[in-house]
Motif scaffolding. Structure first.
Motif, PDB file in Angstrom:
ATOM      1  N   GLY A 409      61.242 -43.581 -11.810  1.00 53.18           N
ATOM      2  CA  GLY A 409      62.091 -43.598 -13.231  1.00 53.18           C
ATOM      3  C   GLY A 409      61.846 -44.432 -14.135  1.00 53.18           C
ATOM      4  N   SER A 410      60.769 -45.548 -14.249  1.00 56.00           N
ATOM      5  CA  SER A 410      60.085 -46.419 -15.106  1.00 56.00           C
ATOM      6  C   SER A 410      59.369 -45.500 -16.174  1.00 56.00           C
ATOM      7  CB  SER A 410      59.645 -47.427 -14.560  1.00 56.00           C
ATOM      8  OG  SER A 410      58.438 -47.032 -13.799  1.00 56.00           O
ATOM      9  N   VAL A 411      59.188 -45.983 -17.286  1.00 59.77           N
ATOM     10  CA  VAL A 411      58.484 -45.299 -18.326  1.00 59.77           C
ATOM     11  C   VAL A 411      57.386 -46.204 -18.704  1.00 59.77           C
ATOM     12  CG1 VAL A 411      58.220 -44.595 -20.557  1.00 59.77           C
ATOM     13  CG2 VAL A 411      60.352 -44.196 -19.175  1.00 59.77           C
ATOM     14  N   ARG A 412      56.086 -45.225 -18.794  1.00 61.81           N
ATOM     15  CA  ARG A 412      54.912 -46.180 -19.296  1.00 61.81           C
ATOM     16  C   ARG A 412      54.133 -45.704 -20.448  1.00 61.81           C
ATOM     17  NH1 ARG A 412      50.458 -46.318 -14.723  1.00 61.81           N
ATOM     18  NH2 ARG A 412      51.946 -47.887 -13.942  1.00 61.81           N
ATOM     19  N   ASN A 413      53.864 -46.612 -21.286  1.00 62.98           N
ATOM     20  CA  ASN A 413      53.352 -46.179 -22.576  1.00 62.98           C
ATOM     21  C   ASN A 413      51.975 -46.926 -22.389  1.00 62.98           C
ATOM     22  OD1 ASN A 413      55.748 -46.330 -25.379  1.00 62.98           O
ATOM     23  ND2 ASN A 413      55.585 -45.324 -23.262  1.00 62.98           N
ATOM     24  N   MET A 467      58.195 -50.301 -18.469  1.00 61.41           N
ATOM     25  CA  MET A 467      59.484 -50.626 -18.405  1.00 61.41           C
ATOM     26  C   MET A 467      60.293 -49.981 -17.374  1.00 61.41           C
ATOM     27  SD  MET A 467      62.036 -50.793 -21.861  1.00 61.41           S
ATOM     28  CE  MET A 467      60.747 -51.759 -22.847  1.00 61.41           C
ATOM     29  N   PRO A 468      60.949 -50.796 -16.377  1.00 58.13           N
ATOM     30  CA  PRO A 468      61.975 -50.060 -15.454  1.00 58.13           C
ATOM     31  C   PRO A 468      63.096 -49.696 -16.085  1.00 58.13           C
ATOM     32  CG  PRO A 468      61.184 -52.151 -14.901  1.00 58.13           C
ATOM     33  CD  PRO A 468      60.858 -52.310 -16.254  1.00 58.13           C
ATOM     34  N   GLU A 469      63.767 -50.210 -17.057  1.00 57.22           N
ATOM     35  CA  GLU A 469      64.854 -49.750 -17.677  1.00 57.22           C
ATOM     36  C   GLU A 469      64.422 -49.524 -19.213  1.00 57.22           C
ATOM     37  OE1 GLU A 469      67.974 -52.198 -17.270  1.00 57.22           O
ATOM     38  OE2 GLU A 469      68.102 -52.118 -14.946  1.00 57.22           O
ATOM     39  N   PRO A 470      63.824 -48.239 -19.517  1.00 58.51           N
ATOM     40  CA  PRO A 470      63.187 -47.815 -20.656  1.00 58.51           C
ATOM     41  C   PRO A 470      64.168 -47.918 -21.932  1.00 58.51           C
ATOM     42  CG  PRO A 470      63.256 -45.872 -19.140  1.00 58.51           C
ATOM     43  CD  PRO A 470      63.734 -47.012 -18.313  1.00 58.51           C
ATOM     44  N   VAL A 471      63.742 -48.506 -23.011  1.00 55.09           N
ATOM     45  CA  VAL A 471      64.615 -48.281 -23.967  1.00 55.09           C
ATOM     46  C   VAL A 471      63.419 -48.441 -25.290  1.00 55.09           C
ATOM     47  CG1 VAL A 471      66.453 -49.579 -23.475  1.00 55.09           C
ATOM     48  CG2 VAL A 471      64.704 -50.845 -24.057  1.00 55.09           C
TER      49      VAL A 471
END
Length: 497
Positions: A409-413, A467-471
């Motif tokens: 569920g985390s987001v990677r850039n 980021m585990p909790e992406p914003v």
């Protein structure tokens, strides 16, 4: 106000006594004395006469100083430490550097060069507002090298009278030797000039040794010959044609011409009506008007451009002031006051015609504003040089895809980060972030605190933020030096889409 500006400056025109604003200039009578002719012969170059005086001495001094700076500068050394060239002024195309003493300018610092060129333009406009084409008459390379070539020509062939006799005369052995000697000396100066210019692009002593041993590269030899040929052609043959027709500054100066600037002008209200000394004495005895100008033509004979300043302001005049020296010399012999031709504002010429007192307005809103602009811009450049860092950090966000959602569920850039080291010593950085709560990872690096960048080198890094909790938020990348100080920052954005 009547101002005559003509391309064909071989014609002569002068003001009638008392002529004022709105009146047309009066056609001058044909010159009667042979030595009053224009120094430009029909279809030929201008043949100026040598002159002595304070302005000519000042021009010789400036010539020696400018040529000395040009020929000596490539051999001045500057210790920049290991792995750096020790030439004070060097344009290193191979490594994309411009060295100016302690300053080292990279392609990324192009804005500083642009600002310096803008400052030079402001200074040129300020000088124009104060004294017209003063740069053209005293320090322009075309003027300096033309003066040098003319000096050689006078020393070999004689002054103006002898050179005029030589034009169209039968070719004798003596004349052939003079021509050959003159052109050999011109070529030597041109080759020295072209070779010196090459020294600014490579290590001068090393290239000089190669040249002495006959090991000069074909590229360096080609450019030396190109620059030498340019000098030989422009200073030896084109001369005043460059100033009048090839250079754009006369036309630009015409657009910003300032009547309060102290340019070379003829005080016609004092000089007219022109007549010989004897006739002037007779006219004054009868109560008739008689000017100080004896129509000797000395001002025309010494002009390197071939104009008659008595016509009024001309776009071709380079404000060199040699006609001032020539006229002052004649006035001294006649026991008359100097300044018939002088550095004077056009407004004061008009005031003199009207019988008003002259006023010096060098300090006025225009010149004050230009001076303040020059000081402000010079200050900005100085501060930029002082605060310029020896390293650069740049960040580029991946575009396709802009983000990746992981299985947890985390987001990677992902980003491409580039560290550029502009110093002559290696530097070690620790890479970090602020602004977002994300885990930073560098592909190929176990830790982000030991990134070493070689001298004059760069390091390109593949960086990911997870980021585990992406914003969505702005993220600042920062490089920390060995002392723990943040020395470089670059901003980008973390996206969640």
């Amino acid at each position: 106000m009547a101002i005559t500006i003509e391309i064909d400056h071989a014609r002569t025109r002068r003001m009638a006594p008392g002529q004022g604003q709105g009146q047309a200039p009066v056609q001058a009578k044909p010159q009667q004395r042979g030595h009053a002719r224009s120094p430009r012969q029909a279809g030929g170059p201008v043949v100026p006469q040598g002159v002595k005086g304070p302005i000519r001495r000042l021009k010789w001094l400036i010539l020696v100083l400018t040529l000395g700076v040009y020929y000596v500068t490539p051999f001045i050394r500057w210790n920049r430490g290991p792995n750096a060239p020790d030439q004070a002024v060097l344009l290193d195309f191979a490594h994309g550097r411009l060295y100016l003493g302690p300053a080292e300018i990279w392609p990324q610092d192009l804005y500083l060069i642009t600002a310096a060129m803008l400052l030079a333009t402001f200074i040129l406009v300020l000088v124009n507002a104060l004294a017209g084409r003063l740069w053209c008459g005293f320090a322009c390379p075309q003027t300096v090298w033309t003066d040098l070539f003319l000096l050689v020509e006078r020393l070999v062939e004689g002054d103006r009278r002898q050179r005029l006799k030589n034009i169209g005369a039968p070719l004798t052995a003596k004349r052939a030797a003079q021509i050959a000697t003159k052109h050999v000396l011109w070529m030597m100066i041109a080759l020295l000039t072209g070779g010196t210019l090459i020294f600014y692009f490579t290590d001068a002593p090393e290239l000089l040794r190669d040249l002495a041993h006959g090991e000069m590269s074909a590229t360096a030899l080609t450019w030396t010959l190109v620059f030498a040929g340019t000098t030989y052609g422009l200073a030896g043959f084109a001369r005043e044609q460059v100033c009048t027709f090839m250079c754009p500054w006369p036309r630009l100066q015409g657009a910003i011409w300032d009547p309060e600037a102290f340019t070379v002008n003829y005080r016609d209200y004092r000089g007219e009506t022109r007549m010989s000394v004897k006739k002037a004495v007779e006219a004054r005895a009868k109560g008739e008007p008689a000017g100080d100008c004896v129509d000797c033509g000395a001002c025309v004979a010494v002009c390197p451009i071939g104009i008659d300043i008595r016509q009024g302001p001309s776009f071709a005049c380079i404000n060199c002031g040699l006609c001032v020296d020539a006229c002052d010399g004649v006035m001294a012999k006649l026991d008359r006051p100097r300044g018939l031709i002088d550095y004077e504002s056009w407004r004061n010429i008009e005031r003199g015609r009207a019988g008003e007192l002259r006023v010096s307005r060098l300090v006025r809103p225009k010149t004050v504003g230009l001076a303040l602009a020059c000081v402000a811009l010079a200050g900005v450049i100085a501060v930029s040089f002082v605060t310029k860092t020896t390293a650069v950090l740049s960040v580029q966000h991946d575009r396709d895809p802009m983000s990746v959602r992981l299985s947890d569920g985390s987001v990677r850039n992902a980003y491409t980060v580039k560290l550029l080291n502009k110093s002559s010593a290696s530097q070690t950085f620790k890479l970090g972030i602020r602004g977002v709560d994300a885990a930073l990872a560098i592909v190929g690096y176990a830790k982000a605190d030991a990134i070493e960048v070689e001298p004059d080198g760069s390091e390109t890094l593949r960086v990911t933020l997870t980021m585990p909790e992406p914003v969505e938020a702005d993220v600042t990348f920062q490089a920390v030096d060995a002392a723990g100080q943040v020395v470089l920052t670059a901003q980008d954005r973390f996206v969640n889409r």
